[in-house]
Design a protein around this motif. Structure first.
Motif, PDB file in Angstrom:
ATOM      1  N   ARG A  16       0.856  -1.188   0.000  1.00 50.07           N
ATOM      2  CA  ARG A  16       0.000   0.000   0.000  1.00 50.07           C
ATOM      3  C   ARG A  16       0.892   1.238   0.000  1.00 50.07           C
ATOM      4  NH1 ARG A  16      -1.924   3.094   4.086  1.00 50.07           N
ATOM      5  NH2 ARG A  16      -1.261   1.606   5.671  1.00 50.07           N
ATOM      6  N   PRO A  17       0.895   2.026  -1.093  1.00 45.98           N
ATOM      7  CA  PRO A  17       1.735   3.222  -1.160  1.00 45.98           C
ATOM      8  C   PRO A  17       1.362   4.228  -0.078  1.00 45.98           C
ATOM      9  CG  PRO A  17       0.874   2.663  -3.325  1.00 45.98           C
ATOM     10  CD  PRO A  17       0.153   1.806  -2.329  1.00 45.98           C
ATOM     11  N   LEU A  18       2.353   4.932   0.451  1.00 42.40           N
ATOM     12  CA  LEU A  18       2.120   5.953   1.463  1.00 42.40           C
ATOM     13  C   LEU A  18       1.912   7.328   0.839  1.00 42.40           C
ATOM     14  CD1 LEU A  18       4.711   4.830   4.150  1.00 42.40           C
ATOM     15  CD2 LEU A  18       2.244   4.459   4.128  1.00 42.40           C
ATOM     16  N   GLU A  19       2.225   7.473  -0.443  1.00 38.04           N
ATOM     17  CA  GLU A  19       2.008   8.717  -1.171  1.00 38.04           C
ATOM     18  C   GLU A  19       1.226   8.387  -2.438  1.00 38.04           C
ATOM     19  OE1 GLU A  19       5.573   7.760  -1.260  1.00 38.04           O
ATOM     20  OE2 GLU A  19       5.924   8.437   0.779  1.00 38.04           O
ATOM     21  N   PRO A  20       0.589   9.408  -3.041  1.00 38.46           N
ATOM     22  CA  PRO A  20      -0.099   9.171  -4.312  1.00 38.46           C
ATOM     23  C   PRO A  20       0.903   8.721  -5.385  1.00 38.46           C
ATOM     24  CG  PRO A  20      -0.681  11.328  -3.425  1.00 38.46           C
ATOM     25  CD  PRO A  20       0.420  10.779  -2.570  1.00 38.46           C
ATOM     26  N   ILE A  21       0.463   7.897  -6.306  1.00 44.31           N
ATOM     27  CA  ILE A  21       1.341   7.389  -7.359  1.00 44.31           C
ATOM     28  C   ILE A  21       0.585   7.416  -8.685  1.00 44.31           C
ATOM     29  CG2 ILE A  21       0.718   5.014  -6.835  1.00 44.31           C
ATOM     30  CD1 ILE A  21       3.609   4.294  -7.657  1.00 44.31           C
ATOM     31  N   CYS A  22       1.277   7.764  -9.744  1.00 41.31           N
ATOM     32  CA  CYS A  22       0.656   7.871 -11.071  1.00 41.31           C
ATOM     33  C   CYS A  22       0.934   6.604 -11.870  1.00 41.31           C
ATOM     34  CB  CYS A  22       1.193   9.087 -11.816  1.00 41.31           C
ATOM     35  SG  CYS A  22       0.753  10.629 -11.034  1.00 41.31           S
ATOM     36  N   LEU A  23       0.056   5.634 -11.746  1.00 39.01           N
ATOM     37  CA  LEU A  23       0.131   4.399 -12.521  1.00 39.01           C
ATOM     38  C   LEU A  23      -1.262   4.078 -13.034  1.00 39.01           C
ATOM     39  CD1 LEU A  23       2.315   2.050 -10.273  1.00 39.01           C
ATOM     40  CD2 LEU A  23       3.011   3.145 -12.401  1.00 39.01           C
ATOM     41  N   LYS A  24      -1.306   3.428 -14.179  1.00 36.68           N
ATOM     42  CA  LYS A  24      -2.585   2.962 -14.705  1.00 36.68           C
ATOM     43  C   LYS A  24      -2.945   1.662 -13.994  1.00 36.68           C
ATOM     44  CE  LYS A  24      -1.525   4.825 -19.229  1.00 36.68           C
ATOM     45  NZ  LYS A  24      -1.139   4.513 -20.602  1.00 36.68           N
ATOM     46  N   ASP A  25      -4.219   1.378 -13.881  1.00 36.76           N
ATOM     47  CA  ASP A  25      -4.652   0.102 -13.305  1.00 36.76           C
ATOM     48  C   ASP A  25      -4.048  -1.042 -14.105  1.00 36.76           C
ATOM     49  OD1 ASP A  25      -6.090   1.035 -11.185  1.00 36.76           O
ATOM     50  OD2 ASP A  25      -8.026   0.961 -12.206  1.00 36.76           O
ATOM     51  N   HIS A  26      -3.567  -2.041 -13.407  1.00 38.72           N
ATOM     52  CA  HIS A  26      -2.990  -3.254 -13.978  1.00 38.72           C
ATOM     53  C   HIS A  26      -1.655  -3.002 -14.691  1.00 38.72           C
ATOM     54  CE1 HIS A  26      -6.729  -5.178 -12.915  1.00 38.72           C
ATOM     55  NE2 HIS A  26      -7.374  -4.227 -13.582  1.00 38.72           N
ATOM     56  N   GLN A  27      -1.036  -1.826 -14.490  1.00 42.95           N
ATOM     57  CA  GLN A  27       0.270  -1.569 -15.092  1.00 42.95           C
ATOM     58  C   GLN A  27       1.308  -2.397 -14.354  1.00 42.95           C
ATOM     59  OE1 GLN A  27       1.263   2.536 -15.548  1.00 42.95           O
ATOM     60  NE2 GLN A  27       3.377   2.136 -16.082  1.00 42.95           N
ATOM     61  N   GLU A  28       2.132  -3.095 -15.100  1.00 36.74           N
ATOM     62  CA  GLU A  28       3.154  -3.946 -14.495  1.00 36.74           C
ATOM     63  C   GLU A  28       4.366  -3.103 -14.130  1.00 36.74           C
ATOM     64  OE1 GLU A  28       5.961  -7.643 -15.793  1.00 36.74           O
ATOM     65  OE2 GLU A  28       3.869  -7.678 -16.454  1.00 36.74           O
ATOM     66  N   VAL A  29       4.902  -3.360 -12.949  1.00 38.79           N
ATOM     67  CA  VAL A  29       6.105  -2.674 -12.473  1.00 38.79           C
ATOM     68  C   VAL A  29       7.038  -3.712 -11.866  1.00 38.79           C
ATOM     69  CG1 VAL A  29       4.905  -0.498 -11.984  1.00 38.79           C
ATOM     70  CG2 VAL A  29       5.143  -2.199 -10.189  1.00 38.79           C
ATOM     71  N   THR A  30       8.288  -3.346 -11.722  1.00 38.87           N
ATOM     72  CA  THR A  30       9.264  -4.189 -11.022  1.00 38.87           C
ATOM     73  C   THR A  30       9.591  -3.514  -9.699  1.00 38.87           C
ATOM     74  OG1 THR A  30      10.209  -4.942 -13.097  1.00 38.87           O
ATOM     75  CG2 THR A  30      11.574  -5.196 -11.122  1.00 38.87           C
ATOM     76  N   LEU A  31       9.447  -4.240  -8.612  1.00 38.76           N
ATOM     77  CA  LEU A  31       9.734  -3.693  -7.292  1.00 38.76           C
ATOM     78  C   LEU A  31      11.119  -4.114  -6.841  1.00 38.76           C
ATOM     79  CD1 LEU A  31       6.363  -4.491  -5.479  1.00 38.76           C
ATOM     80  CD2 LEU A  31       7.061  -2.344  -6.534  1.00 38.76           C
ATOM     81  N   VAL A  32      11.890  -3.147  -6.347  1.00 41.18           N
ATOM     82  CA  VAL A  32      13.163  -3.422  -5.694  1.00 41.18           C
ATOM     83  C   VAL A  32      12.959  -2.992  -4.248  1.00 41.18           C
ATOM     84  CG1 VAL A  32      15.611  -2.882  -5.611  1.00 41.18           C
ATOM     85  CG2 VAL A  32      14.435  -2.972  -7.815  1.00 41.18           C
ATOM     86  N   LEU A  33      13.009  -3.921  -3.319  1.00 42.61           N
ATOM     87  CA  LEU A  33      12.650  -3.629  -1.936  1.00 42.61           C
ATOM     88  C   LEU A  33      13.861  -3.246  -1.110  1.00 42.61           C
ATOM     89  CD1 LEU A  33      10.186  -6.570  -1.283  1.00 42.61           C
ATOM     90  CD2 LEU A  33       9.669  -4.245  -2.023  1.00 42.61           C
ATOM     91  N   GLU A  34      13.729  -2.149  -0.388  1.00 45.43           N
ATOM     92  CA  GLU A  34      14.687  -1.750   0.646  1.00 45.43           C
ATOM     93  C   GLU A  34      13.885  -1.727   1.931  1.00 45.43           C
ATOM     94  OE1 GLU A  34      16.798   2.275   2.146  1.00 45.43           O
ATOM     95  OE2 GLU A  34      16.987   1.824   0.014  1.00 45.43           O
ATOM     96  N   ILE A  35      14.135  -2.675   2.792  1.00 51.28           N
ATOM     97  CA  ILE A  35      13.325  -2.813   3.993  1.00 51.28           C
ATOM     98  C   ILE A  35      13.861  -1.875   5.064  1.00 51.28           C
ATOM     99  CG2 ILE A  35      12.573  -4.398   5.797  1.00 51.28           C
ATOM    100  CD1 ILE A  35      12.888  -6.626   3.644  1.00 51.28           C
ATOM    101  N   THR A  36      12.994  -0.987   5.546  1.00 50.96           N
ATOM    102  CA  THR A  36      13.380  -0.062   6.608  1.00 50.96           C
ATOM    103  C   THR A  36      12.839  -0.587   7.920  1.00 50.96           C
ATOM    104  OG1 THR A  36      11.435   1.277   6.172  1.00 50.96           O
ATOM    105  CG2 THR A  36      13.454   1.973   5.120  1.00 50.96           C
TER     106      THR A  36
END
Length: 86
Positions: A15-35
């Protein structure tokens, strides 16, 4: 395009903490930095540079450009409101 955003993982969903500009069902690659959040005396046991880095992670990237470039030489001005020396 690269975009950094903070998110919380809950119930199997990021769940993003800020607004994000993506289309529904748009594929992205996540690189996780765990804080890890600092709780209780954990912050007291960290070296100061690690504690500062932990705090800095929460500052949005665009805010860093708002910092004064003469902060070190004009410290008294920014802390106490005294006249600038230069």
């Amino acid at each position: 395009m690269t975009q950094h955003l903070r998110a919380i993982y809950e119930d199997g969903v990021f769940r993003p903490l800020e607004p994000i500009c993506l289309k529904d069902h748009q594929e992205v690659t996540l690189v996780l930095e765990i804080t890890e959040s600092l709780q209780g005396n954990e912050a007291e046991s960290l070296p100061i540079w690690e504690f500062a880095a932990e705090l800095a992670r929460d500052v949005p990237v665009e805010e860093w450009s708002n910092l004064p470039s003469d902060g070190a030489t004009e410290l008294d001005h920014y802390l106490y409101g005294s006249k600038k020396t230069r």
